[in-house]
Design a protein around this motif. Structure first.
Motif, mmCIF file in Angstrom:
data_model
loop_
_atom_site.group_PDB
_atom_site.id
_atom_site.type_symbol
_atom_site.label_atom_id
_atom_site.label_comp_id
_atom_site.label_asym_id
_atom_site.label_seq_id
_atom_site.Cartn_x
_atom_site.Cartn_y
_atom_site.Cartn_z
ATOM 1 N N ARG A 133 -1.792 18.230 2.871
ATOM 2 C CA ARG A 133 -1.190 19.174 3.811
ATOM 3 C C ARG A 133 -2.126 19.416 4.994
ATOM 4 O O ARG A 133 -1.677 19.524 6.138
ATOM 5 C CB ARG A 133 -0.862 20.495 3.117
ATOM 6 N N ARG A 134 -3.425 19.509 4.718
ATOM 7 C CA ARG A 134 -4.376 19.704 5.803
ATOM 8 C C ARG A 134 -4.291 18.548 6.804
ATOM 9 O O ARG A 134 -4.278 18.754 8.018
ATOM 10 C CB ARG A 134 -5.795 19.819 5.246
ATOM 11 N N ARG A 135 -4.200 17.318 6.289
ATOM 12 C CA ARG A 135 -4.118 16.153 7.168
ATOM 13 C C ARG A 135 -2.806 16.136 7.947
ATOM 14 O O ARG A 135 -2.778 15.777 9.130
ATOM 15 C CB ARG A 135 -4.244 14.869 6.348
ATOM 16 N N VAL A 136 -1.710 16.489 7.284
ATOM 17 C CA VAL A 136 -0.406 16.515 7.949
ATOM 18 C C VAL A 136 -0.425 17.510 9.101
ATOM 19 O O VAL A 136 0.047 17.225 10.208
ATOM 20 C CB VAL A 136 0.715 16.860 6.945
ATOM 21 N N GLU A 137 -0.969 18.692 8.854
ATOM 22 C CA GLU A 137 -1.033 19.706 9.904
ATOM 23 C C GLU A 137 -1.956 19.252 11.033
ATOM 24 O O GLU A 137 -1.658 19.471 12.223
ATOM 25 C CB GLU A 137 -1.518 21.029 9.314
ATOM 26 N N ILE A 155 0.877 -1.177 0.000
ATOM 27 C CA ILE A 155 0.000 0.000 0.000
ATOM 28 C C ILE A 155 0.910 1.220 0.000
ATOM 29 O O ILE A 155 1.523 1.558 1.013
ATOM 30 C CB ILE A 155 -0.935 -0.001 1.217
ATOM 31 N N THR A 156 1.029 1.853 -1.158
ATOM 32 C CA THR A 156 1.984 2.938 -1.333
ATOM 33 C C THR A 156 1.276 4.283 -1.433
ATOM 34 O O THR A 156 0.054 4.354 -1.568
ATOM 35 C CB THR A 156 2.833 2.706 -2.596
ATOM 36 N N GLY A 157 2.088 5.335 -1.413
ATOM 37 C CA GLY A 157 1.536 6.679 -1.525
ATOM 38 C C GLY A 157 2.274 7.642 -0.618
ATOM 39 O O GLY A 157 3.061 7.227 0.239
ATOM 40 N N PRO A 158 2.023 8.927 -0.757
ATOM 41 C CA PRO A 158 2.709 9.931 0.049
ATOM 42 C C PRO A 158 2.171 9.978 1.467
ATOM 43 O O PRO A 158 1.230 9.263 1.833
ATOM 44 C CB PRO A 158 2.422 11.237 -0.706
ATOM 45 N N ALA A 159 2.790 10.812 2.279
ATOM 46 C CA ALA A 159 2.412 10.936 3.694
ATOM 47 C C ALA A 159 0.964 11.401 3.838
ATOM 48 O O ALA A 159 0.457 12.181 3.035
ATOM 49 C CB ALA A 159 3.342 11.938 4.392
ATOM 50 N N ALA A 160 0.311 10.884 4.887
ATOM 51 C CA ALA A 160 -1.022 11.331 5.310
ATOM 52 C C ALA A 160 -2.128 10.957 4.332
ATOM 53 O O ALA A 160 -3.200 11.551 4.360
ATOM 54 C CB ALA A 160 -1.042 12.846 5.558
ATOM 55 N N CYS A 161 -1.896 9.961 3.480
ATOM 56 C CA CYS A 161 -2.952 9.558 2.552
ATOM 57 C C CYS A 161 -3.750 8.371 3.095
ATOM 58 O O CYS A 161 -4.684 7.903 2.434
ATOM 59 C CB CYS A 161 -2.380 9.234 1.171
ATOM 60 N N GLY A 162 -3.397 7.855 4.279
ATOM 61 C CA GLY A 162 -4.189 6.799 4.902
ATOM 62 C C GLY A 162 -3.681 5.388 4.673
ATOM 63 O O GLY A 162 -4.445 4.427 4.813
ATOM 64 N N MET A 208 -2.259 5.166 -3.013
ATOM 65 C CA MET A 208 -3.295 5.998 -2.421
ATOM 66 C C MET A 208 -3.162 7.422 -2.956
ATOM 67 O O MET A 208 -2.154 8.099 -2.719
ATOM 68 C CB MET A 208 -3.153 6.001 -0.897
ATOM 69 N N SER A 209 -4.165 7.849 -3.697
ATOM 70 C CA SER A 209 -4.121 9.166 -4.325
ATOM 71 C C SER A 209 -4.861 10.196 -3.479
ATOM 72 O O SER A 209 -6.006 9.967 -3.066
ATOM 73 C CB SER A 209 -4.754 9.092 -5.720
ATOM 74 N N LEU A 210 -4.199 11.322 -3.224
ATOM 75 C CA LEU A 210 -4.790 12.402 -2.429
ATOM 76 C C LEU A 210 -4.196 13.718 -2.894
ATOM 77 O O LEU A 210 -2.981 13.820 -3.108
ATOM 78 C CB LEU A 210 -4.481 12.181 -0.938
ATOM 79 N N SER A 211 -5.026 14.741 -3.042
ATOM 80 C CA SER A 211 -4.537 16.036 -3.513
ATOM 81 C C SER A 211 -3.551 16.629 -2.517
ATOM 82 O O SER A 211 -3.616 16.358 -1.315
ATOM 83 C CB SER A 211 -5.702 17.001 -3.726
#
Length: 215
Positions: free
Chosen positions: A147-151, A22-29, A139-142
């Protein structure tokens, strides 16, 4: 009065082992989805093990950085990627290898960016794992939502990301996966309900197992 659901009977033969990246950038779940997937499978007598790269490296990584005079919470800088990153991934793969050889399936949430780009996730044996079916999702996320989730989560490990957000987010392509040498990953929309994401993975796993089944 709610109806009591009958337990799912165990399968006649154990399901074939599968490795799920399960790959993707930070904070995508990624970790959240991996945990829910494992819970979902255990209820169906399908044994999966969750091996989260961040938990595997959660003790040695900060100590190595501290001994080098760096911020122990730095998980994204060039120094971390040069000195610690590969240790985390090798340890994660070593644990996964043992579980797969025992006959269980494994879910491996994490960025896995370098391995994804090089086309290695579709060929587990190239990573030192048994030649089992591999499912790779992204996991795709704008960027704005990410950034909102990271903060919002306030994790000390995200300080470097937020401090260098312009440079950090430049490579994220606003949710699109990177260009890969091998087959592209299956894209899951991170903002969709977990039930839909799990159903999508369930279909992918079933397809890979069916393709491996003896005729």
């Amino acid at each position: 009065m709610s109806q009591i659901q009958a337990p799912v009977p165990p399968p006649a033969t154990p399901p074939a082992p599968v490795v799920l990246f399960i790959t993707g950038p930070a904070a995508c779940g990624k970790s959240t989805l991996a945990r829910e997937w494992v819970r979902h499978c255990l209820k169906r007598c399908d044994p999966w093990t969750l091996i989260d790269k961040d938990l595997v490296g959660g003790q040695h990584g900060p100590r190595i950085l501290e001994l080098m005079g760096a911020d122990p919470n730095d998980r994204d800088s060039p120094l971390f990627k040069q000195e610690v990153r590969d240790l985390d991934y090798r340890a994660t793969l070593q644990l996964a290898d043992e579980q797969l050889r025992l006959g269980g399936s494994v879910a491996l949430p994490g960025p896995w960016t370098r391995e994804l780009v090089d086309g290695l996730l579709e060929q587990p044996e190239q990573l030192g794992l048994p030649a089992v079916p591999s499912v790779v999702v992204w996991m795709s996320l704008s960027d704005a939502e990410r950034r909102r989730r990271v903060e919002q989560r306030g994790n000390p490990l995200d300080r470097w990301k937020l401090k260098h957000w312009a440079a950090y987010s430049k490579g994220s392509r606003d949710g699109a996966p990177p260009d890969c040498k091998g087959p592209p990953p299956v894209v899951l929309q991170a903002e969709r309900p977990l039930e839909e994401q799990i159903a999508a993975i369930e279909a992918l796993v079933a397809r890979k197992r069916a393709a491996q089944a003896p005729t």
